[in-house]
Scaffold this active site. Sequence first.
Site: not given
Length: 483
Positions: A126, A201, A225
């Site tokens: 990420k 996210s 997330s």
Amino acid sequence: MSILRRVLVFVLRTSSRLLLAVIRLISFFSGNPPPVSPPRDPLLLTPASVLADRIRRGEVKSSVVVQSFISRIREVNPTINALVCDRFDEALREAKAVDDLVSSGTQDERTLKENYPLLGVPLSVKEAFALQGMPNSSGLLSRRSLRSETDATVVSRLKRAGAIPLGVTNCSELCMWYESSNNIYGQSRNPYNPQHIVGGSSGGEGSIIGSGGSVIGVGSDIGGSIRMPAYFNGIYGHKPTSGIVPNEGQFPNAHGCRTELLCTGPMCRYPADLPLVLKVMAGKNVEKLSLEKEVSLRSLRFFSMENDGGCLFVSPVDKELVQVQRRSFTELMADGNSMWPSFELVKWMFGLSKHTLPAIGLALTEKLANLNPEGNAKMIQKAKNLKEEINSLLGDDGILLYPSHPKIAPKHNEPIAMPFNFAYTGIFNVLGVPVTQCPLGLSEGGLPLGIQIISSQHNDHLTLALAQYLESSLVGWTPPGCI
């Protein structure tokens, strides 16, 4: 007051429905692009643990494996926009170094496994995590030119374990929304249907892994997330017990009361890889868990909740999700014990960022909450009470099944109309308990279905073991483009 409340409820519901109708109308005229094609290369369909074993035995070269995943990313990324910056040249050099190490014979297979449990395995990260040489903006324009000079703690540990990062993946701006879109990299798209969201996210992670472009990845979870993107993209994601995996090296990091909410954890296509990656991420903290402990379904008690009891601000649970949860519960009950508790879960709201519309909305929510410190204190106390109740209820042998989200992956921008649907995941950040999101096949429309498996604190081994059981007895990751 009763009349006023009814009027308010009517206005809010009507506004939400009108907004959804407008979004869907726009989506209708934008066409219906096909899902990405399913991966054909057998290496792309192999768990990370098996890839590492084969590389250590010299049955396949890491450079061949890495090149296979690079080729897949080049095939799918123009459609899904998941990987936002690559390090393919560096990855191939690192894979060549792995091949040289194996062929040198200086370490036998057993020693290689002890030293490098993920030897030569491709990894995605990420973008919110520092990866040396890669951007680390979290979608914030003011950080667009920034490049990481070091690695986040978990990234460093995974690299030391032999994993090879291929690049960084998209996230929502400042990691505070459940659609991964920002003003630097744009919008990521679902590999099963690009008209639908990837979640957030850690949405880029979910999308690239779900498409077959990566096999394991690094995500973070402050309100779902990891679990929402894992669910929307048909893969596995694990939110560990709070405090087990270090959060250092990501932006933004949690501060103050949010420290206990934020968790770093693994995202994988195969459940057998979850404990392997979690061990590496946790380091010495893995001793606080019992990941090696054998789990017997007959010794467990199972609880199931199909919804949160209903709420004005949260969507009803889709029927297909209820059906697949009942099917899972029935499967588990073949060997276990059951209960259907009626306790009610507390909702949690937070906001931090600004600039994109969802980020601004969340920031405004936080400011309004700060105007009522007395109410905040009451909510914190309620959360503590519920945390004690959940841990007491589940004990060391209890499992709760709960929806991953009330809706099957929404279309782009639809979350704006129902911003609090993340409550289905966010509540478990408040409680600090471990949760594993499991894929359970595809809906009639070809989008992933899933479920959350929850246990009490430090009983991560229970949820991880059940994830592997459900894969073997029902269904796990289903490649996109297969129906």
